[in-house]
Design a protein around this motif. Structure first.
Motif, mmCIF file in Angstrom:
data_model
loop_
_atom_site.group_PDB
_atom_site.id
_atom_site.type_symbol
_atom_site.label_atom_id
_atom_site.label_comp_id
_atom_site.label_asym_id
_atom_site.label_seq_id
_atom_site.Cartn_x
_atom_site.Cartn_y
_atom_site.Cartn_z
ATOM 1 N N TRP A 1 -1.529 59.301 11.313
ATOM 2 C CA TRP A 1 -2.492 60.354 11.331
ATOM 3 C C TRP A 1 -3.441 60.201 10.033
ATOM 4 N N ASP A 2 -2.787 59.883 8.905
ATOM 5 C CA ASP A 2 -3.629 59.856 7.596
ATOM 6 C C ASP A 2 -4.439 58.732 7.647
ATOM 7 N N GLN A 3 -4.215 57.647 8.508
ATOM 8 C CA GLN A 3 -5.128 56.638 8.451
ATOM 9 C C GLN A 3 -6.241 56.841 9.638
ATOM 10 N N LEU A 4 -5.850 57.446 10.624
ATOM 11 C CA LEU A 4 -6.791 58.015 11.627
ATOM 12 C C LEU A 4 -7.812 59.023 11.225
ATOM 13 N N LEU A 5 -7.098 60.062 10.815
ATOM 14 C CA LEU A 5 -7.933 61.442 10.416
ATOM 15 C C LEU A 5 -8.502 61.257 9.072
ATOM 16 N N GLY A 6 -7.739 60.750 8.087
ATOM 17 C CA GLY A 6 -8.102 60.600 6.777
ATOM 18 C C GLY A 6 -9.055 59.430 6.580
ATOM 19 N N GLY A 7 -8.629 58.307 7.288
ATOM 20 C CA GLY A 7 -9.669 57.233 7.467
ATOM 21 C C GLY A 7 -11.151 57.644 7.668
#
Length: 273
Positions: free
Chosen positions: A207-213
């Motif tokens: 999730w941090d890679q999808l949303l944070g990205g």
């Protein structure tokens, strides 16, 4: 092996896999149906994220070949460009467009390299489920942010991390998590499941890679939904039964921010802040 080192072999592998699937009539290589063209925008945008009309809007359908997305957006009045790594998928788009008298442009390229386009070339980027086929999503979001105009909309759909962690066959305890959340490299291949595409290399993104990205690339998330695929009376081990336990997809609406327009005598130059 780092993600950067692995990316090129993954592209070649998945390009070949999707070429084969397109020629073999895969479910994601099926042209849009006649009834879907009756109200194409409603067909594509059931949540109303794009408003009542996209007529004249510059739309990039990213990693979206196969005869559905591009032709439907073109039928809705948009100026459409379809990018896909699979030439066979793009050929389906061109055939559907020709058969229906629609105009669209096709470009064979990977979703993480849109250098053939200028900054701010598009008002809308539409990105169906595809990020699972690249080892690293950060370059994808940076490319999307670069080609979007200020205030432009990015609508993307992704396989949820939990769905990619979980078994496709049901145990007495449900669908168990067997893949680690923090991992690198492609997932083990799964056969006979609508949750995965056989023959492709797929990657789990947290999730941090999808949303944070997205946020780090200059995109602001405005909405998020989990499209409902669960059915209460579904047969065990079916797509619909597993979807009762695990949402297979997440759909995200984001908007491009942080661009400033610098006017020059030669025209307009868009500079990311």
């Amino acid at each position: 092996m780092t993600d950067a080192q692995e990316n090129s072999p993954a592209k070649k592998h998945n390009q070949g896999a999707w070429d084969r699937m397109a020629r073999g009539g895969h479910r994601f290589a099926q042209p849009a149906k006649d009834d879907e063209f009756k109200n194409p925008l409603k067909t594509l945008d059931r949540w109303g994220w794009l408003g009542k009309s996209i007529y004249g809007q510059r739309v990039l359908c990213l990693a979206a070949g196969g005869g559905r997305q591009g032709p439907l957006y073109a039928a809705a009045g948009a100026v459409v460009t379809v990018v896909d790594i699979s030439g066979a998928q793009l050929e389906i788009d061109r055939k559907v467009a020709a058969d229906r008298g629609l105009q669209l442009r096709t470009v064979e390229a990977s979703m993480d390299d849109l250098s053939m386009f200028a900054p701010a070339d598009f008002d809308i980027v539409i990105h169906p489920v595809a990020t699972c086929y690249v080892p690293d999503v950060a370059p994808v979001f940076r490319e999307v942010a670069n080609v979007l105009c200020a205030g432009g909309i990015y609508i993307s759909q992704h396989k949820t991390p939990t769905s990619l962690q979980a078994e496709v066959r049901r145990s007495e305890n449900g669908y168990e998590l067997t893949e680690p959340y923090y991992r690198s490299g492609p997932l083990p291949e799964v056969r006979g499941s609508r949750h995965r595409e056989e023959g492709t290399l797929e990657y789990l993104h947290r999730w941090d890679q999808l949303l944070g990205g997205m946020c780090r690339a200059g995109l602001v998330i405005e909405d998020l939904v989990e499209p409902l695929h669960a059915k209460e009376d579904a047969e065990p081990n079916s797509f619909e039964d597993r979807s009762k336990y695990i949402a297979p997809y997440v759909r995200i609406k984001a908007r491009r921010v942080g661009q400033e327009q610098a006017r020059t005598e030669a025209g307009s130059l868009w500079l990311p802040s």
